[in-house]
Design an enzyme around this catalytic site. Structure first.
Site, PDB file in Angstrom:
ATOM      1  N   TYR A 150       0.831  -1.124  -0.037  1.00 46.01           N
ATOM      2  CA  TYR A 150       0.032   0.015  -0.149  1.00 46.01           C
ATOM      3  C   TYR A 150       0.990   1.025  -0.221  1.00 46.01           C
ATOM      4  O   TYR A 150       0.790   2.221  -0.861  1.00 46.01           O
ATOM      5  CB  TYR A 150      -0.846   0.054   1.365  1.00 46.01           C
ATOM      6  CG  TYR A 150      -1.531   1.051   1.623  1.00 46.01           C
ATOM      7  CD1 TYR A 150      -2.867   1.421   0.920  1.00 46.01           C
ATOM      8  CD2 TYR A 150      -1.026   2.081   2.409  1.00 46.01           C
ATOM      9  CE1 TYR A 150      -3.468   2.699   1.135  1.00 46.01           C
ATOM     10  CE2 TYR A 150      -1.817   3.275   2.749  1.00 46.01           C
ATOM     11  CZ  TYR A 150      -3.026   3.589   1.763  1.00 46.01           C
ATOM     12  OH  TYR A 150      -3.778   4.847   2.276  1.00 46.01           O
ATOM     13  N   VAL A 183      -8.010   8.350   9.065  1.00 49.42           N
ATOM     14  CA  VAL A 183      -9.175   9.296   8.713  1.00 49.42           C
ATOM     15  C   VAL A 183     -10.451   8.272   8.912  1.00 49.42           C
ATOM     16  O   VAL A 183     -10.409   7.160   8.240  1.00 49.42           O
ATOM     17  CB  VAL A 183      -9.391   9.840   7.367  1.00 49.42           C
ATOM     18  CG1 VAL A 183     -10.478  10.504   7.178  1.00 49.42           C
ATOM     19  CG2 VAL A 183      -8.093  10.948   7.194  1.00 49.42           C
TER      20      VAL A 183
END
Length: 251
Positions: A150, A183
């Site tokens: 990632y 987030v």
């Protein structure tokens, strides 16, 4: 008069959808791309006449190529582009397989060629603005969330941001990125009960951020909208840390 629209890839949820909300509130027409028909339908119902949607599997490169050809020939001015599609499944490096690797690199491949198509459209109409959703993980490894593939993909997106800023400036196109920390978005649903995402992230990561809390999609979207706008007309090639202070230091 040419219609202007903002294309949001990964616009049916999370930061992409919140960006769409803020753009529509400002009177901008938006086109949302996403993989989930139900999420796109809900987004369209919420955003109303200012929004269009299109379902696409970004891992299906034939579908990406078809869409790219359509975008190049689009009669609308695609004046804004947000690359917000993402997936996040932490896994130790020694356990990564080809499927894990391809999941992230496939999204980058789609972003690369769809951005190329939109940039061609922008160039034909005299310019535009692009914002990529990068990540703090591209800059800083976090032991609790092993994310080698990632992070590699997001670092590539950061690099692409800077290269495109240089190459596309002569066409009146600005290219920037944001690098969020933790987030509260549905992206964590791959390994956290969707109903528990906010509570789980707050319990585990509020104190990780010097500002004292995890982020919300609106925190990121506000910066994305600013970077897309003429208020940031002298900003290009920037990768802004929108991370509650994480890159400044740790609690």
């Amino acid at each position: 008069m040419t219609t202007e629209t903002a294309l949001i890839i990964g616009g049916s949820s999370g930061m992409g959808l919140e960006t769409a909300r803020q753009l529509v509130k400002a009177g901008q027409h938006v086109t949302l791309l996403g993989s989930s028909a139900s999420k796109l339908e809900a987004a369209k119902a919420e955003l109303g006449a200012h929004a269009e949607t299109r379902q696409i599997d970004l891992m299906d490169f034939a579908a990406v190529q078809t869409l790219a050809a359509e975008l190049k020939a689009d009669s609308r001015h695609l004046s804004k582009l947000v690359n917000a599609a993402g997936v996040f499944v932490p896994k130790p490096f020694l356990e990564h397989g080809l499927e894990d690797y391809d999941r992230y690199m496939g999204l980058n491949r789609a972003a690369f060629f769809l951005t190329q198509a939109v940039a061609a459209n922008m160039a034909g109409y005299g310019g535009g603005s692009i914002v990529n959703i990068g990540s703090m993980w591209a800059k800083q490894a976090i032991k609790a969330t092993p994310s080698s593939a990632y992070s590699m993909a997001k670092a590539g997106l950061h690099a692409l941001t800077q290269h495109l800023a240089m190459e596309l400036a002569d066409h009146g196109i600005r290219v920037n990125a944001v690098a969020p920390a933790v987030v509260v978005t549905p992206i964590y649903g791959a390994f956290i009960d969707p109903a528990q995402i906010e509570d789980t992230l707050s319990a585990g990561f509020d104190s990780f951020h010097p500002i004292g809390r995890v982020g919300r999609p609106a925190d990121i979207a506000a910066t994305v909208v600013h970077l897309l706008s003429d208020q940031a007309a002298w900003v290009t090639g920037a990768i802004w840390d929108v991370d509650g202070g994480v890159m400044a230091g740790r609690n």
